[in-house]
Design a protein around this motif. Structure first.
Motif, PDB file in Angstrom:
ATOM      1  N   PHE A   6       0.954  -1.223   0.015  1.00 22.78           N
ATOM      2  CA  PHE A   6       0.013   0.028   0.058  1.00 22.78           C
ATOM      3  C   PHE A   6       1.022   1.217   0.094  1.00 22.78           C
ATOM      4  O   PHE A   6       1.603   1.564   1.029  1.00 22.78           O
ATOM      5  CB  PHE A   6      -0.771   0.150   1.226  1.00 22.78           C
ATOM      6  CG  PHE A   6      -2.242  -0.756   0.918  1.00 22.78           C
ATOM      7  CD1 PHE A   6      -3.484  -0.051   1.038  1.00 22.78           C
ATOM      8  CD2 PHE A   6      -2.275  -1.916   0.638  1.00 22.78           C
ATOM      9  CE1 PHE A   6      -4.639  -0.595   0.743  1.00 22.78           C
ATOM     10  CE2 PHE A   6      -3.453  -2.511   0.356  1.00 22.78           C
ATOM     11  CZ  PHE A   6      -4.605  -1.999   0.647  1.00 22.78           C
ATOM     12  N   VAL A  48      -1.077  -0.978  -4.225  1.00 20.50           N
ATOM     13  CA  VAL A  48      -2.285  -0.216  -4.306  1.00 20.50           C
ATOM     14  C   VAL A  48      -1.881   1.279  -3.853  1.00 20.50           C
ATOM     15  O   VAL A  48      -1.118   1.261  -3.146  1.00 20.50           O
ATOM     16  CB  VAL A  48      -3.269  -0.614  -3.182  1.00 20.50           C
ATOM     17  CG1 VAL A  48      -4.425   0.187  -2.841  1.00 20.50           C
ATOM     18  CG2 VAL A  48      -4.004  -2.029  -3.240  1.00 20.50           C
ATOM     19  N   ASP A 413     -13.408   0.759   1.133  1.00 18.11           N
ATOM     20  CA  ASP A 413     -12.703   0.595  -0.183  1.00 18.11           C
ATOM     21  C   ASP A 413     -11.801  -0.619  -0.331  1.00 18.11           C
ATOM     22  O   ASP A 413     -12.008  -1.331  -1.362  1.00 18.11           O
ATOM     23  CB  ASP A 413     -11.716   1.747  -0.556  1.00 18.11           C
ATOM     24  CG  ASP A 413     -12.802   3.079  -0.758  1.00 18.11           C
ATOM     25  OD1 ASP A 413     -13.136   3.268  -1.727  1.00 18.11           O
ATOM     26  OD2 ASP A 413     -12.878   3.775   0.430  1.00 18.11           O
ATOM     27  N   TYR A 414     -11.061  -0.955   0.863  1.00 18.25           N
ATOM     28  CA  TYR A 414     -10.452  -2.152   0.771  1.00 18.25           C
ATOM     29  C   TYR A 414     -10.528  -2.930   2.097  1.00 18.25           C
ATOM     30  O   TYR A 414     -10.316  -2.367   3.108  1.00 18.25           O
ATOM     31  CB  TYR A 414      -8.808  -2.008   0.348  1.00 18.25           C
ATOM     32  CG  TYR A 414      -8.441  -1.388  -0.779  1.00 18.25           C
ATOM     33  CD1 TYR A 414      -8.151  -2.027  -1.953  1.00 18.25           C
ATOM     34  CD2 TYR A 414      -8.573  -0.050  -1.141  1.00 18.25           C
ATOM     35  CE1 TYR A 414      -7.818  -1.650  -3.341  1.00 18.25           C
ATOM     36  CE2 TYR A 414      -8.237   0.633  -2.250  1.00 18.25           C
ATOM     37  CZ  TYR A 414      -7.899  -0.189  -3.336  1.00 18.25           C
ATOM     38  OH  TYR A 414      -7.734   0.302  -4.663  1.00 18.25           O
ATOM     39  N   THR A 415     -10.605  -4.267   1.971  1.00 17.72           N
ATOM     40  CA  THR A 415     -10.345  -5.080   3.285  1.00 17.72           C
ATOM     41  C   THR A 415      -9.294  -6.019   2.836  1.00 17.72           C
ATOM     42  O   THR A 415      -9.519  -6.777   1.866  1.00 17.72           O
ATOM     43  CB  THR A 415     -11.656  -5.965   3.727  1.00 17.72           C
ATOM     44  OG1 THR A 415     -12.588  -4.834   3.798  1.00 17.72           O
ATOM     45  CG2 THR A 415     -11.261  -6.654   4.926  1.00 17.72           C
ATOM     46  N   VAL A 416      -8.117  -6.428   3.637  1.00 19.65           N
ATOM     47  CA  VAL A 416      -7.378  -7.264   3.522  1.00 19.65           C
ATOM     48  C   VAL A 416      -6.915  -7.981   4.616  1.00 19.65           C
ATOM     49  O   VAL A 416      -7.164  -7.709   5.808  1.00 19.65           O
ATOM     50  CB  VAL A 416      -5.775  -6.354   3.473  1.00 19.65           C
ATOM     51  CG1 VAL A 416      -4.601  -7.352   3.193  1.00 19.65           C
ATOM     52  CG2 VAL A 416      -5.809  -5.581   2.075  1.00 19.65           C
ATOM     53  N   VAL A 421      -6.226  -9.330  -0.544  1.00 16.68           N
ATOM     54  CA  VAL A 421      -7.171  -8.559  -0.714  1.00 16.68           C
ATOM     55  C   VAL A 421      -8.348  -8.936  -1.054  1.00 16.68           C
ATOM     56  O   VAL A 421      -8.737  -9.697  -1.960  1.00 16.68           O
ATOM     57  CB  VAL A 421      -7.103  -7.446  -2.003  1.00 16.68           C
ATOM     58  CG1 VAL A 421      -8.256  -6.293  -2.243  1.00 16.68           C
ATOM     59  CG2 VAL A 421      -5.724  -6.803  -2.051  1.00 16.68           C
ATOM     60  N   ASP A 424     -12.291  -5.015  -2.864  1.00 18.05           N
ATOM     61  CA  ASP A 424     -11.176  -4.143  -3.745  1.00 18.05           C
ATOM     62  C   ASP A 424     -12.213  -3.093  -4.166  1.00 18.05           C
ATOM     63  O   ASP A 424     -13.435  -3.338  -4.907  1.00 18.05           O
ATOM     64  CB  ASP A 424     -10.660  -4.814  -4.741  1.00 18.05           C
ATOM     65  CG  ASP A 424      -9.654  -4.155  -5.811  1.00 18.05           C
ATOM     66  OD1 ASP A 424      -9.770  -2.908  -5.709  1.00 18.05           O
ATOM     67  OD2 ASP A 424      -8.767  -4.790  -6.446  1.00 18.05           O
ATOM     68  N   LYS A 425     -12.027  -2.037  -3.850  1.00 14.10           N
ATOM     69  CA  LYS A 425     -13.015  -0.689  -4.223  1.00 14.10           C
ATOM     70  C   LYS A 425     -14.526  -0.980  -3.956  1.00 14.10           C
ATOM     71  O   LYS A 425     -15.412  -0.825  -4.710  1.00 14.10           O
ATOM     72  CB  LYS A 425     -12.693  -0.482  -5.700  1.00 14.10           C
ATOM     73  CG  LYS A 425     -11.405   0.191  -5.937  1.00 14.10           C
ATOM     74  CD  LYS A 425     -11.256   0.334  -7.735  1.00 14.10           C
ATOM     75  CE  LYS A 425      -9.892   0.892  -7.802  1.00 14.10           C
ATOM     76  NZ  LYS A 425      -8.728  -0.112  -7.635  1.00 14.10           N
TER      77      LYS A 425
END
Length: 449
Positions: A6, A48, A413-416, A421, A424-425
């Motif tokens: 990121f 990202v 927007d993102y979860t990791v 990921v 995504d968006k």
């Protein structure tokens, strides 16, 4: 597992010991672990652009009943409180199947992930006939999505005919419960650092299990090195039940059964008195706070500010989807903030206090030291929101409190999770949401009609 960068992140809310907020840094992840929060790396397998992103530690849900997604928003229970509510719903829940478990788990876990949750504890305790693979299907759903999962081998052995609440069709014998509990722990529980799968033993509640089951579950859990969980002090009805049946209040009943300690946490914990809060502090017994559910079922308001001041282990949770009708930890953060502002005024926790409950506090309940805040060597579990989103316009000067005071109403927007990921968006990766929704609808209709 590869690398993830990121790049040039606008702000990182670490929730670390110094409550640091980092600005304009590169977060580098390798093999599911944060290697640096101030990296000079410029490339990775996945990159990202973080110049507009605010990054937070992944939220940790410490009490849920994923199967209840199949019985959301039913008109016949909307105005009922816990005991009457359960009596109606048990007659539907006895129709659960393996597919019910898989699709409800997949749906609930996916919804949680879309709103920043990275670790989920689910309390499954309804086992009708042909339920041998229910926990297997939960872990299957978690693996298919990629979320970190803690599942319970819950249980009930006190049916209506013996003075409990559930019907005979969903209770089991102690011997059967102990055999399957040991099987599930040995098959799925991984105690190692960065584990994706863990198991908890979790008899349902004082009004649906016998004292013998509670005692035997505690012995087995401690022999196997896993944690313990149950509902406690959720309603005055439960308090009256233990007083009439056992002659003591719920927490004293737990003490008599060996159910206090730093390997135990209770769901709800609303109706504790002053002395009981001290017992929780001294024994390091934890509480999962479920504000939305407690409000919907008119159960009461947990004494969260006092628990925080006493250092009672305290986490946040959404509870079952039939007593919440949703699975968003972000919503839970804001509701918790507002509920305690209304109730406790200037003594209420801040928005940032609630965020730390949902991260560090929740990790403490699960006995995890590898999740809950962002630092080198921690699991790469986090979520990110774009600072330019209209719903937080003008609100980003205090990003630590923002999730409580303002809130995020749409997917992140993102979860990791584990360096992968998952969102995504704002969209789930690799999940057909329309198809999943239809499967849940079909299972829900089958169970009810």
């Amino acid at each position: 597992m590869g690398t993830l960068l990121f790049k040039n992140v606008h702000k990182i809310v670490t929730c670390n010991n110094s409550d640091a907020v980092l600005e304009n840094v590169n977060m580098f992840v390798e093999d599911g672990v944060i290697k640096s929060l101030n990296s000079e790396e410029n490339s990775a397998d996945v990159v990202v652009d973080g110049k507009d992103l605010i990054v937070y530690p992944g939220l940790i849900n410490t009490h849920h009943h994923l199967y209840q997604i199949l019985t959301r928003n039913l008109p016949q229970v909307q105005n009922l409180e816990l005991f009457d509510w359960l009596n109606v719903l048990y007659e539907i829940w006895k129709n659960l199947t393996e597919d019910s478990i898989y699709y409800s788990s997949m749906s609930g876990l996916s919804e949680l992930a879309k709103y920043g949750c990275t670790t989920v504890f689910d309390h499954h305790y309804v086992f009708p006939e042909n339920s041998e693979n229910f926990i297997e299907r939960q872990f299957e759903a978690a693996e298919d999505l990629g979320i970190r999962m803690v599942s319970s081998r819950g249980s009930m052995d006190l049916s209506k005919k013996d003075g409990g609440l559930p019907p005979d069709s969903v209770v089991q014998s102690i011997d059967a419960i102990m055999r399957d509990s040991e099987r599930i722990v040995k098959k799925f529980h991984n105690p190692e650092k960065y584990s994706m799968n863990q198991v908890v033993l979790a008899p349902c509640s004082p009004f649906s299990v016998t004292a013998d089951l509670m005692i035997e579950s505690a012995k087995l859990a401690r022999d196997l090195g896993v944690r313990l969980h149950t509902h406690l002090a959720e309603t005055k009805d439960e308090e009256n039940f233990t007083l009439s049946q056992r002659g003591v209040r719920p927490l004293e009943y737990m003490r008599q059964l060996g159910w206090l300690g730093d390997d135990v946490w209770f769901a709800h914990g609303i109706h504790f008195n002053n002395e009981e809060l001290k017992v929780l502090t001294e024994t390091k017994t934890g509480v999962a706070h479920c504000p939305c559910s407690n409000m919907k079922l008119s159960s009461g308001v947990a004494r969260v500010p006092e628990m925080l001041n006493l250092d009672v282990p305290l986490g946040l949770a959404v509870d079952g989807s039939a007593s919440n009708d949703g699975s968003s930890m972000l919503e839970e953060i804001r509701v918790a903030y507002l509920l305690h502002r209304l109730t406790y005024h200037d003594k209420a926790p801040t928005g940032y206090d609630i965020l730390k409950m949902a991260t560090r506090g929740s990790a403490r309940l699960l006995g995890r030291k590898d999740i809950g805040y962002l630092a080198e060597g921690m699991a790469a579990d986090f979520f990110a929101v774009d600072k330019n989103r209209l719903e937080i316009a003008g609100a980003t000067f205090d990003v630590k409190s923002m999730l409580g005071t303002v809130g995020i109403k749409a997917p992140v927007d993102y979860t990791v999770v584990n360096g992968k990921v998952l969102v995504d968006k704002g969209e789930l990766v690799g999940v057909d949401e329309e198809e999943l929704s239809m499967k849940v609808y079909q299972e829900s209709k089958r169970m009810q009609f």
